[in-house]
Design a protein around this motif. Sequence first.
Motif, PDB file in Angstrom:
ATOM      1  N   GLU A  68       0.862  -1.173   0.000  1.00 35.09           N
ATOM      2  CA  GLU A  68       0.000   0.000   0.000  1.00 35.09           C
ATOM      3  C   GLU A  68       0.902   1.227   0.000  1.00 35.09           C
ATOM      4  N   ALA A  85      -5.408   3.936 -13.910  1.00 32.72           N
ATOM      5  CA  ALA A  85      -4.260   3.222 -13.335  1.00 32.72           C
ATOM      6  C   ALA A  85      -4.016   1.963 -14.149  1.00 32.72           C
ATOM      7  N   ALA A  87      -1.168  -1.630 -14.149  1.00 39.59           N
ATOM      8  CA  ALA A  87      -0.016  -2.374 -13.637  1.00 39.59           C
ATOM      9  C   ALA A  87       0.703  -3.013 -14.815  1.00 39.59           C
ATOM     10  N   ILE A 100       1.921  -7.094 -10.616  1.00 40.96           N
ATOM     11  CA  ILE A 100       0.997  -6.580  -9.605  1.00 40.96           C
ATOM     12  C   ILE A 100      -0.407  -7.004 -10.007  1.00 40.96           C
ATOM     13  N   GLN A 101      -1.117  -7.589  -9.066  1.00 41.20           N
ATOM     14  CA  GLN A 101      -2.492  -8.015  -9.291  1.00 41.20           C
ATOM     15  C   GLN A 101      -3.408  -7.237  -8.358  1.00 41.20           C
ATOM     16  N   LEU A 103      -4.740  -4.246  -8.496  1.00 35.37           N
ATOM     17  CA  LEU A 103      -4.355  -2.855  -8.228  1.00 35.37           C
ATOM     18  C   LEU A 103      -5.618  -2.028  -7.987  1.00 35.37           C
ATOM     19  N   THR A 123      -9.930   0.691 -10.289  1.00 35.47           N
ATOM     20  CA  THR A 123      -8.964  -0.400 -10.392  1.00 35.47           C
ATOM     21  C   THR A 123      -7.930  -0.109 -11.471  1.00 35.47           C
ATOM     22  N   GLY A 124      -6.902  -0.929 -11.503  1.00 37.57           N
ATOM     23  CA  GLY A 124      -5.834  -0.793 -12.489  1.00 37.57           C
ATOM     24  C   GLY A 124      -6.206  -1.437 -13.806  1.00 37.57           C
ATOM     25  N   ILE A 143      -2.981   3.683  -2.816  1.00 41.43           N
ATOM     26  CA  ILE A 143      -2.743   2.765  -3.934  1.00 41.43           C
ATOM     27  C   ILE A 143      -2.311   1.430  -3.343  1.00 41.43           C
ATOM     28  N   SER A 144      -3.030   0.371  -3.673  1.00 43.93           N
ATOM     29  CA  SER A 144      -2.702  -0.935  -3.083  1.00 43.93           C
ATOM     30  C   SER A 144      -2.840  -2.043  -4.118  1.00 43.93           C
ATOM     31  N   GLY A 145      -2.222  -3.162  -3.818  1.00 40.05           N
ATOM     32  CA  GLY A 145      -2.289  -4.317  -4.697  1.00 40.05           C
ATOM     33  C   GLY A 145      -1.522  -5.488  -4.117  1.00 40.05           C
ATOM     34  N   TYR A 156       3.638   0.116 -11.593  1.00 36.16           N
ATOM     35  CA  TYR A 156       2.298   0.603 -11.888  1.00 36.16           C
ATOM     36  C   TYR A 156       2.377   2.074 -12.262  1.00 36.16           C
TER      37      TYR A 156
END
Length: 191
Positions: A68, A85, A87, A100-101, A103, A123-124, A143-145, A156
């Motif tokens: 994060e 966004a 990834a 990165i999954q 995102l 989402t990404g 921002i997290s993933g 990302y």
Amino acid sequence: MKNNFKLKLLAAAVLMASGVAHAGSAFLNGSATGGNGSEANPYSFGAVGASVSALFVNVGGPANGFFEEYANFTIPTLSSTSGSANAYALNFMGINVLDIQNLVVEVWSNTHPGGSTLYTTFTGDNLNHAFGNLAAGQYHLDISGNFGPNAFGGQYAVALQALPVPEPETYAMLLAGLGLVGFSARRRKVA
């Protein structure tokens, strides 16, 4: 055995290039940006305006790990705001070593960690997401993933754009101008 050594060597190189786990190196519109994405030292978009502001980040961490990061930004005037966004993955010999999954980007009021109002989440998926009109002020992104099952990090990008919303006086002047043009066209037709 030989492939295992190559994979470990590549993993070590990726970790050295991308920094310590969950501490990213970032570029805003091609230039290094302040902050490291941590809660104590978030990235800084600065003022977001009509030109797209894009943040590109390399982040490292363990396979299947969670990260994060945070980024602050300012909107100078009431604006119709949007963002996207994405990834990026790096595949080496059939293995996603940068991946990165899931995102997710959240848009909050105020600078981090003072935000209390969640405006939107996206989402990404590399699609443009409209946030609606945001008033002038400071905001931040959470921002997290997750890293992929064989990943040693990921990359990302987050892009933001804030198009100023015309004030009511602008619409009034536009309507008055159209009225005058219509009036003068009608006078010429009658005469």
